[in-house]
Design a protein around this motif. Structure first.
Motif, PDB file in Angstrom:
ATOM      1  N   SER B 123       0.859  -1.229  -0.043  1.00  0.00           N
ATOM      2  CA  SER B 123      -0.083   0.014  -0.080  1.00  0.00           C
ATOM      3  C   SER B 123       0.595   1.145   0.061  1.00  0.00           C
ATOM      4  O   SER B 123       0.364   2.431   0.179  1.00  0.00           O
ATOM      5  CB  SER B 123      -1.021   0.130   1.203  1.00  0.00           C
ATOM      6  OG  SER B 123      -0.258   0.111   2.427  1.00  0.00           O
ATOM      7  N   GLY B 189      -2.593   2.273  -5.010  1.00  0.00           N
ATOM      8  CA  GLY B 189      -3.724   3.179  -4.974  1.00  0.00           C
ATOM      9  C   GLY B 189      -4.766   2.239  -4.361  1.00  0.00           C
ATOM     10  O   GLY B 189      -5.511   2.482  -3.801  1.00  0.00           O
ATOM     11  N   ASN B 190      -4.931   1.138  -5.264  1.00  0.00           N
ATOM     12  CA  ASN B 190      -6.009   0.205  -5.264  1.00  0.00           C
ATOM     13  C   ASN B 190      -5.982  -0.376  -3.574  1.00  0.00           C
ATOM     14  O   ASN B 190      -7.121  -0.511  -3.206  1.00  0.00           O
ATOM     15  CB  ASN B 190      -5.953  -0.732  -6.429  1.00  0.00           C
ATOM     16  CG  ASN B 190      -6.674  -0.719  -7.414  1.00  0.00           C
ATOM     17  OD1 ASN B 190      -7.729  -0.566  -7.508  1.00  0.00           O
ATOM     18  ND2 ASN B 190      -5.865  -0.231  -8.380  1.00  0.00           N
ATOM     19  N   ALA B 193      -6.498   2.303  -1.005  1.00  0.00           N
ATOM     20  CA  ALA B 193      -8.117   2.892  -1.005  1.00  0.00           C
ATOM     21  C   ALA B 193      -9.060   1.890  -0.647  1.00  0.00           C
ATOM     22  O   ALA B 193      -9.808   2.158   0.524  1.00  0.00           O
ATOM     23  CB  ALA B 193      -8.548   3.294  -2.527  1.00  0.00           C
ATOM     24  N   ALA B 196      -8.277   1.546   3.272  1.00  0.00           N
ATOM     25  CA  ALA B 196      -8.998   2.965   4.010  1.00  0.00           C
ATOM     26  C   ALA B 196     -10.234   2.995   4.172  1.00  0.00           C
ATOM     27  O   ALA B 196     -11.019   3.025   5.286  1.00  0.00           O
ATOM     28  CB  ALA B 196      -8.316   4.194   3.208  1.00  0.00           C
ATOM     29  N   VAL B 197     -10.852   2.387   3.086  1.00  0.00           N
ATOM     30  CA  VAL B 197     -12.541   2.405   3.060  1.00  0.00           C
ATOM     31  C   VAL B 197     -13.010   1.383   4.008  1.00  0.00           C
ATOM     32  O   VAL B 197     -13.925   1.677   4.866  1.00  0.00           O
ATOM     33  CB  VAL B 197     -12.898   1.786   1.560  1.00  0.00           C
ATOM     34  CG1 VAL B 197     -14.544   1.501   1.587  1.00  0.00           C
ATOM     35  CG2 VAL B 197     -12.624   3.205   0.560  1.00  0.00           C
ATOM     36  N   GLU B 225     -11.925  -6.653  -1.954  1.00  0.00           N
ATOM     37  CA  GLU B 225     -10.504  -6.489  -1.709  1.00  0.00           C
ATOM     38  C   GLU B 225      -9.771  -7.630  -1.950  1.00  0.00           C
ATOM     39  O   GLU B 225      -8.731  -7.590  -2.420  1.00  0.00           O
ATOM     40  CB  GLU B 225     -10.172  -6.028  -0.295  1.00  0.00           C
ATOM     41  CG  GLU B 225     -10.505  -4.554   0.095  1.00  0.00           C
ATOM     42  CD  GLU B 225      -9.483  -3.722  -1.336  1.00  0.00           C
ATOM     43  OE1 GLU B 225      -8.415  -3.741  -0.837  1.00  0.00           O
ATOM     44  OE2 GLU B 225     -10.199  -3.285  -2.097  1.00  0.00           O
TER      45      GLU B 225
END
Lengths: 176, 252
Positions: B123, B189-190, B193, B196-197, B225
């Motif tokens: 990440s 980024g994937n 994100a 974090a979500v 994910e």
């Protein structure tokens, strides 16, 4: 307050987005390079050659097994052909024996028939001969009896029997 | 305080979606030098252990009829080998261990990052940019070594009208140098994100009313994910193969 605060975090300020915190970068890059080198050596020295060998060996075994199966199949076809050929041979042999036997029997039968015919013909000839003999004997007897009877009749009637005349008269009558 | 900057207080709810990405020394201390043993070290070491377990211990019996663990190792091998062969060409097979290393590392880091309380090494842009730059440098060096100046033909679109070629060449050069950026940011980024979500949804779980919804959302995100973890590793690897193909066969 944040629940997971620890001494390390409290000591200095971290960028709100830790990805953009420059003090982390050197550490991450260093450990990443170490990790990649270790993984590269583990894979290229041990794991990948081993798996490649196993896969090649398996491929070889499969190919061999298929070849063996093909061979066995060919053998089976061969055996079937041999069986069919033996069967056909046996049939032909049986037919030949049957025909032979039939011909033999026919020949025997023919021979027997010929022999029987010959025997019959012989017997017939014999019988005819016997009949002719009997007939001849009978004629001779008749002649003798006729001569005797004629001579007796002549004598009884008071005449003198002349043998020559009697013979001639009987012969003339018998030609009759 | 560090975490205060990331936590947004809204009516009793605390959100610290980015705290999971903080690099911490494992054995105390404040300084993070390049050699400090941190959670990065720990989770990368776990990735190494996982890869070793799968690819070395799992295949140690070298069975003709593979066990389950050996099948997984063979499957991974066949998957990447075929990808390299199909996408980059037969002559790229000598780069197979290198590409396999990248794939195995990313896929293991991504999946280990899905464990609760874990640290996701992929990440971080520092990590993915390093990976992407390694690929970029390798591809560029291989391109020039293999083809010499002819490698520059990659930027000269000979099938386009002559007048357009200089403009296209500029665009091609820019796109070539943007490659490592998109290559690395796509992965980090994937992963970032998604994690974090999940944390944001988890933050909402503090409210009793929305917590069931929050749990459903976390579960759904987690499923997504899992997909992302594999797909991003796959995408990174296949792009590496595509770039490698450009280096080996630069003609359009």
């Amino acid at each position: 307050m944040a629940t997971n605060t620890n001494a390390a975090e409290a000591a200095y300020s971290v960028h709100p987005m830790p990805q953009l915190e420059p003090s982390f970068w050197g550490n991450q890059v260093f450990w990443l390079l170490v990790t990649l080198v270790v993984i590269y050596f583990v894979l290229s020295r041990i794991a990948l050659p081993r798996i490649a060998a196993v896969l090649a060996e398996r491929q070889g075994t499969i190919t061999n097994d298929l070849a063996k199966a093909e061979e066995l199949k060919a053998k089976a076809v061969e055996a079937e052909e041999a069986y069919n050929k033996a069967l056909a041979d046996a049939r032909a042999e049986a037919q030949r024996i049957a025909a032979e036997t039939k011909a033999e029997m026919q020949a025997e039968l023919d021979a027997a028939t010929v022999k029987a015919d010959a025997e019959i013909a012989e017997k017939l000839a014999e019988s005819e001969k016997a009949i002719a003999e009997i007939r001849a004997n009978a004629l001779a007897s008749v002649e003798a009896v006729a001569k005797d009877t004629a001579a007796e009749l002549i004598t009884a009637l008071g005449g003198e029997a002349d043998d020559k005349a009697v013979d001639a008269a009987v012969a003339a009558r018998m030609k009759g | 305080m560090a975490s205060e900057a990331q936590g947004a207080k809204e009516g009793g709810l605390e959100f610290h979606p980015m705290d999971q990405f903080i690099v911490k020394p494992l054995f105390g201390g404040d300084e993070i030098a390049w050699y400090t043993i941190t959670n990065v070290t720990l989770w990368m070491a776990l990735a190494v252990i996982g890869i070793t377990a799968m690819m070395v211990i799992g295949t140690s019996r070298r069975a003709m009829i593979p066990s389950r663990s050996q099948s997984i190792g063979e499957l991974a091998y066949g998957f990447i080998y075929k990808m390299v062969e199909d996408v980059a060409g037969k002559d790229a097979v000598k780069f197979f261990p290198y590409i396999m290393t990248l794939f195995m590392f990313i896929v293991f880091a991504n999946f280990l990052g899905l464990l609760p309380m874990s640290f996701t090494t992929t990440s971080h842009f520092a990590v993915t940019i390093t990976l992407a730059l390694l690929v970029f440098v390798t591809v560029t060096v291989v391109g020039f070594v293999k083809n010499g100046a002819a490698f520059l033909g990659l930027f000269w679109v000979s099938s386009a009208p002559l007048a357009l070629r200089p403009i296209l060449a500029v665009i091609e050069v820019i796109s070539y140098f943007v490659r490592p950026v998109s290559h690395s940011i796509r992965l980090a980024g994937n992963v970032m994100a998604g994690h974090a979500v999940i944390k944001v949804f988890a933050g909402f779980a503090a409210l009793a009313v929305v917590s069931p919804l929050s749990i459903v959302a976390i579960t759904a995100m987690y499923g997504l994910e899992v997909l992302v973890a594999f797909i991003q590793a796959y995408v990174f690897t296949i792009l590496t193969c595509v770039y490698l193909k450009d280096a080996l066969h630069p003609s359009h």
